[in-house]
Design a protein around this motif. Structure first.
Motif, PDB file in Angstrom:
ATOM      1  N   PRO A  46     -87.926 -16.849  51.152  1.00  0.00           N
ATOM      2  CA  PRO A  46     -87.787 -15.418  50.867  1.00  0.00           C
ATOM      3  C   PRO A  46     -86.956 -15.181  49.612  1.00  0.00           C
ATOM      4  CG  PRO A  46     -87.384 -15.869  53.191  1.00  0.00           C
ATOM      5  CD  PRO A  46     -87.460 -17.198  52.503  1.00  0.00           C
TER       6      PRO A  46
ATOM      7  N   ALA B 237     -92.101  -5.732  56.998  1.00  0.00           N
ATOM      8  CA  ALA B 237     -91.630  -6.925  56.302  1.00  0.00           C
ATOM      9  C   ALA B 237     -90.146  -6.846  55.954  1.00  0.00           C
ATOM     10  CB  ALA B 237     -92.453  -7.146  55.033  1.00  0.00           C
TER      11      ALA B 237
ATOM     12  N   ASP C 183     -98.711  -9.016  49.931  1.00  0.00           N
ATOM     13  CA  ASP C 183     -99.273 -10.337  50.224  1.00  0.00           C
ATOM     14  C   ASP C 183     -98.564 -11.407  49.405  1.00  0.00           C
ATOM     15  OD1 ASP C 183    -101.049  -9.339  52.049  1.00  0.00           O
ATOM     16  OD2 ASP C 183    -102.748  -9.251  50.656  1.00  0.00           O
TER      17      ASP C 183
ATOM     18  N   HIS D 170     -96.318  -1.141  56.019  1.00  0.00           N
ATOM     19  CA  HIS D 170     -96.343  -2.604  55.967  1.00  0.00           C
ATOM     20  C   HIS D 170     -95.042  -3.156  55.389  1.00  0.00           C
ATOM     21  CE1 HIS D 170    -101.040  -2.565  55.963  1.00  0.00           C
ATOM     22  NE2 HIS D 170    -100.526  -2.361  57.156  1.00  0.00           N
TER      23      HIS D 170
ATOM     24  N   THR E 249     -95.078 -12.150  50.930  1.00  0.00           N
ATOM     25  CA  THR E 249     -95.126 -12.948  52.153  1.00  0.00           C
ATOM     26  C   THR E 249     -95.645 -14.358  51.898  1.00  0.00           C
ATOM     27  OG1 THR E 249     -97.325 -12.029  52.670  1.00  0.00           O
ATOM     28  CG2 THR E 249     -95.406 -10.918  53.616  1.00  0.00           C
ATOM     29  N   SER E 250     -96.162 -14.623  50.696  1.00  0.00           N
ATOM     30  CA  SER E 250     -96.669 -15.954  50.365  1.00  0.00           C
ATOM     31  C   SER E 250     -95.586 -16.897  49.849  1.00  0.00           C
ATOM     32  CB  SER E 250     -97.783 -15.854  49.313  1.00  0.00           C
ATOM     33  OG  SER E 250     -98.892 -15.138  49.824  1.00  0.00           O
TER      34      SER E 250
END
Length: 519
Positions: free
Chosen positions: A71, A98, A63, A94, A66-67
């Motif tokens: 990148p 990503a 999390d 997951h 992805t925040s």
């Protein structure tokens, strides 16, 4: 190829910036500003995202990744505390989605709220987690941890034994826990170079101040000695600015020294903004032109730990200064007697060859035990016998034969493959007992079974097997091996000779069929 994987492959020194994810826009903005630099003194920068460092309620590493608005090259952590196989497999899925393919796998420190005396919290320990991840993602970059900052033989030797298992389980690199003892850094590097397939080492570092030293008193496995605290306190008495400048200077010198030793990189903790990064970079730029060799580095490092009127710093705790290669301890008569007694008892009942073991195996594999009520009776019987003897929690997959009859359930984390990094002078991280792996180390050394602690990779206990008898499964596995060998035209006598007659004793030569069953 990821930045970290490429740097390690090309033998380029790398800086890994630690980020503990909190739901704070300022924290994310600060680490993004640091990562926008892309390098520190020409060394590539990547970020390591911690997993539940402060609380199980922290943001997950994925999390957090992805925040980021932009990148960043990232190494995610996975902590095994209070987690199962499926938790790891879910994270791998997951991460795949990503586009991530590198993971630092840790057992994890004590779960907040888990107090001494409470029943163990299940940990997916690093050795088993590495095996699972390596099988599921053969081409990923996987890392593990090593804590060489141990100063008594049992806990230090057990750390290196477990590290061998981590290499066998699939670790591509190792990150050391936080430490300041240059002799221990050198020791870990020499140990790694002696391995059959050496892997890169990355050292975890943090600029140490008097305030941070107080904080580290509560961090399991961190060593800050009285003489170190005296010097830090004396620096603070001069001024806060002086103490801060000295801490940054020491960090810069430590980075330079580790690079000269041959470390693959550093894992930098405690740098939270660009100003701190700039201060470190300035210190590095000041010192690097002056130091080309370890001979030049050593006096500068020693001087950075000196203050007028104070004795030379000691990085080892008072009265404890074990170094790898020193071996003096042995098990007590009681510990040796316990091992031989339980080993003999195990041979009698679980050998699968003698008539007593065959009769017992026949009895516990009868169909009558398949009913829920009868299964509960058998479970209760096993627990009532083994719990007083070894502390058994009837995990359904007994590992005593691989742990020298010292039950992993007596470890508050339930670790079977070796100790965590949180021990201190043989004491468990929980502080209420001696680490069971220290006892196991002494026993193994005294009865000639140290190979057990380096070669036997013990899988995790699966959720569905817990709190039921392990006896039927033990003999059913033996029967399955026998059937498999018979299908291959190999007699029962030959098959049983290939299996250790007494689990926990030195293994005999194994054949290919048994190796396939283990894989």
């Amino acid at each position: 190829m990821s930045l970290l994987k490429e740097a390690l492959h090309e033998h380029r020194f790398v800086c890994v910036m630690e980020f503990v994810p909190k739901p704070s826009a300022d924290r994310f903005a600060a680490i993004e500003a640091i990562m926008a630099r892309t390098q520190l003194c020409g060394w590539p920068l990547t970020v390591a995202i911690g997993d539940r460092v402060g609380s199980p309620l922290d943001m997950s590493p994925l999390d957090a990744f992805t925040s980021f608005d932009t990148p960043v090259p990232a190494l995610l952590h996975f902590s095994g505390k209070a987690r199962e196989r499926q938790d790891l497999l879910t994270q791998l899925q997951h991460m795949d989605a990503a586009g991530l393919d590198q993971l630092l796998i840790l057992t994890g420190d004590r779960l907040p709220g888990h107090e001494p005396g409470q029943r163990p919290v299940r940990y997916l320990e690093s050795v088993a987690a590495l095996q699972i991840a390596r099988q599921a993602r053969p081409n990923w970059l996987l890392g593990a941890a090593l804590n060489p900052f141990k100063y008594v033989e049992e806990e230090g030797g057990a750390q290196y034994f477990k590290a061998e298992k981590k290499l066998t389980a699939g670790a591509d690199f190792m990150t050391l826990q936080l430490g300041y003892d240059d002799r221990k850094h050198h020791e870990a590097l020499q140990w790694m170079r002696r391995q059959r397939s050496p892997k890169p080492l990355i050292a975890c570092l943090m600029a140490l101040t008097h305030g941070r030293a107080k904080m580290l008193e509560h961090v399991a496995g961190a060593v800050v000695t009285p003489s170190m605290r005296e010097i830090l306190a004396a620096e603070l008495e001069v001024s806060k600015a002086f103490a801060q400048a000295r801490s940054v200077e020491r960090l810069a010198l430590q980075i330079i020294g580790l690079k000269l030793m041959g470390y693959a990189g550093v894992h930098l903790s405690g740098i939270h903004d660009l100003a701190q990064l700039h201060a470190l970079e300035q210190a590095l730029e000041t010192w690097q032109p002056q130091i080309d060799t370890l001979e030049q580095w050593a006096p500068a490092w020693a001087a950075s730990w000196q203050m007028p009127g104070l004795p030379a710093v000691a990085f080892n705790p008072p009265g404890a200064n074990w170094r790898l290669g020193e071996s003096h301890v042995s098990a007590s008569p009681r510990e040796k007697a316990r091992y031989h007694l339980l080993s003999g008892f195990h041979a009698l009942l679980f050998d699968r060859r003698n008539w007593v073991s065959r009769a017992f195996g026949w009895a516990v594999t009868r169909p009558l035990w398949l009913s829920p009520g009868a299964a509960r009776v058998l479970h209760g019987l096993e627990r009532s016998i083994k719990r007083p003897l070894v502390g058994c929690d009837t995990c359904g997959s007994c590992r005593l034969q691989d742990t020298l009859y010292i039950c992993p359930e007596t470890c508050p984390k339930g670790l079977a493959n070796g100790p965590c990094g949180g021990t201190s002078l043989n004491r468990c991280e929980f502080g209420d007992r001696e680490c069971v792996h220290s006892v196991k180390y002494r026993t193994a050394k005294s009865v000639g079974q140290t190979a057990v602690l380096t070669e036997r990779l013990i899988p995790c206990v699966e959720v569905e097997s817990r709190h039921r008898s392990s006896w039927p499964g033990w003999f059913e596995v033996g029967q399955a091996v026998g059937a498999n060998m018979s299908e291959r035209g190999v007699g029962l006598r030959k098959e049983t000779e290939a299996v250790p007659a007494v689990p926990g004793k030195a293994p005999r030569k194994r054949n290919d069929a048994l190796a396939e069953l283990d894989s």
